[in-house]
Design a protein around this motif. Sequence first.
Motif, short mmCIF file in Angstrom:
data_model
loop_
_atom_site.label_atom_id
_atom_site.label_comp_id
_atom_site.label_asym_id
_atom_site.label_seq_id
_atom_site.Cartn_x
_atom_site.Cartn_y
_atom_site.Cartn_z
N SER A 99 0.94 -1.20 -0.21
CA SER A 99 -0.07 -0.02 0.06
C SER A 99 0.76 1.32 -0.04
CB SER A 99 -0.83 -0.07 1.24
OG SER A 99 -0.03 0.18 2.44
N ARG A 100 0.12 2.42 -0.35
CA ARG A 100 0.97 3.51 -0.28
C ARG A 100 1.58 3.97 0.96
NH1 ARG A 100 -3.08 8.60 -1.09
NH2 ARG A 100 -0.88 9.49 -0.24
N SER A 101 1.15 3.60 2.40
CA SER A 101 1.72 3.61 3.64
C SER A 101 2.53 2.79 3.79
CB SER A 101 0.59 3.87 4.70
OG SER A 101 0.10 2.50 4.64
N GLY A 102 2.71 1.45 3.31
CA GLY A 102 3.63 0.47 3.43
C GLY A 102 2.86 -0.45 4.65
N GLY A 103 1.91 0.01 5.02
CA GLY A 103 1.23 -1.09 6.21
C GLY A 103 0.65 -1.97 5.87
N GLY A 104 0.34 -2.11 4.50
CA GLY A 104 -0.51 -3.20 3.97
C GLY A 104 0.33 -3.90 2.56
N THR A 105 0.41 -5.36 3.00
CA THR A 105 1.22 -6.12 2.00
C THR A 105 0.33 -7.18 1.57
OG1 THR A 105 2.38 -7.26 3.89
CG2 THR A 105 3.57 -5.20 2.62
N THR A 106 0.41 -7.91 0.52
CA THR A 106 -0.17 -8.99 0.08
C THR A 106 1.05 -9.69 -0.91
OG1 THR A 106 -2.12 -10.02 -0.86
CG2 THR A 106 -1.21 -7.80 -1.83
N TYR A 107 0.86 -11.10 -1.03
CA TYR A 107 1.75 -12.02 -1.70
C TYR A 107 0.92 -13.01 -2.62
CZ TYR A 107 5.20 -9.91 1.42
OH TYR A 107 5.77 -9.06 2.04
N ALA A 108 1.52 -13.35 -3.46
CA ALA A 108 1.13 -14.66 -4.11
C ALA A 108 1.43 -15.79 -3.52
CB ALA A 108 2.10 -14.73 -5.72
N ASP A 144 10.45 2.51 0.95
CA ASP A 144 10.79 3.64 1.52
C ASP A 144 10.56 4.90 0.78
OD1 ASP A 144 14.30 4.52 2.99
OD2 ASP A 144 12.42 5.77 2.74
N ASN A 145 9.53 5.79 1.26
CA ASN A 145 9.08 6.80 0.64
C ASN A 145 9.75 7.84 0.44
OD1 ASN A 145 6.62 5.25 -0.16
ND2 ASN A 145 5.45 6.27 1.51
#
Length: 127
Positions: free
Chosen positions: A52-61, A73-74
């Motif tokens: 996600s934009r914030s880096g707080g959300g991730t998802t994987y195959a 690292d924004n």
Amino acid sequence: QVQLVESGGGLVQAGGSLRLSCTGPAGSFSSYAMGWFRQAPGKEREFVAAISRSGGGTTYAVSVKGRFTISRDNAKNTVYLQMNSLKPEDTAVYYCAGNRIWDIYITQRRADEYAYWGQGTQVTVSS
């Protein structure tokens, strides 16, 4: 035109690690949800990971969960893909993708959700 530039690909033995980087537009990078996709010879492009934009959300195959980690690292306008325990079946051209969205929490898994793409970087895992 938004440019995404990948780096970090290469040749590695099975079981090894690589870290891919993708640098995006300075000043507005935090406005982009980011993802990694890959395409092996003769196969369709497939989703690998998204953040996600914030880096707080991730998802994987499913195929990479537990072995790959996506992060960003924004301040450096960069998204990373740390790849551990690499397997020969991970061999592919890896692409980063970005999409400017309002929601800071959402992650996007479909290629058609992304407006911008990098040129790709080759990852080859030898057995």
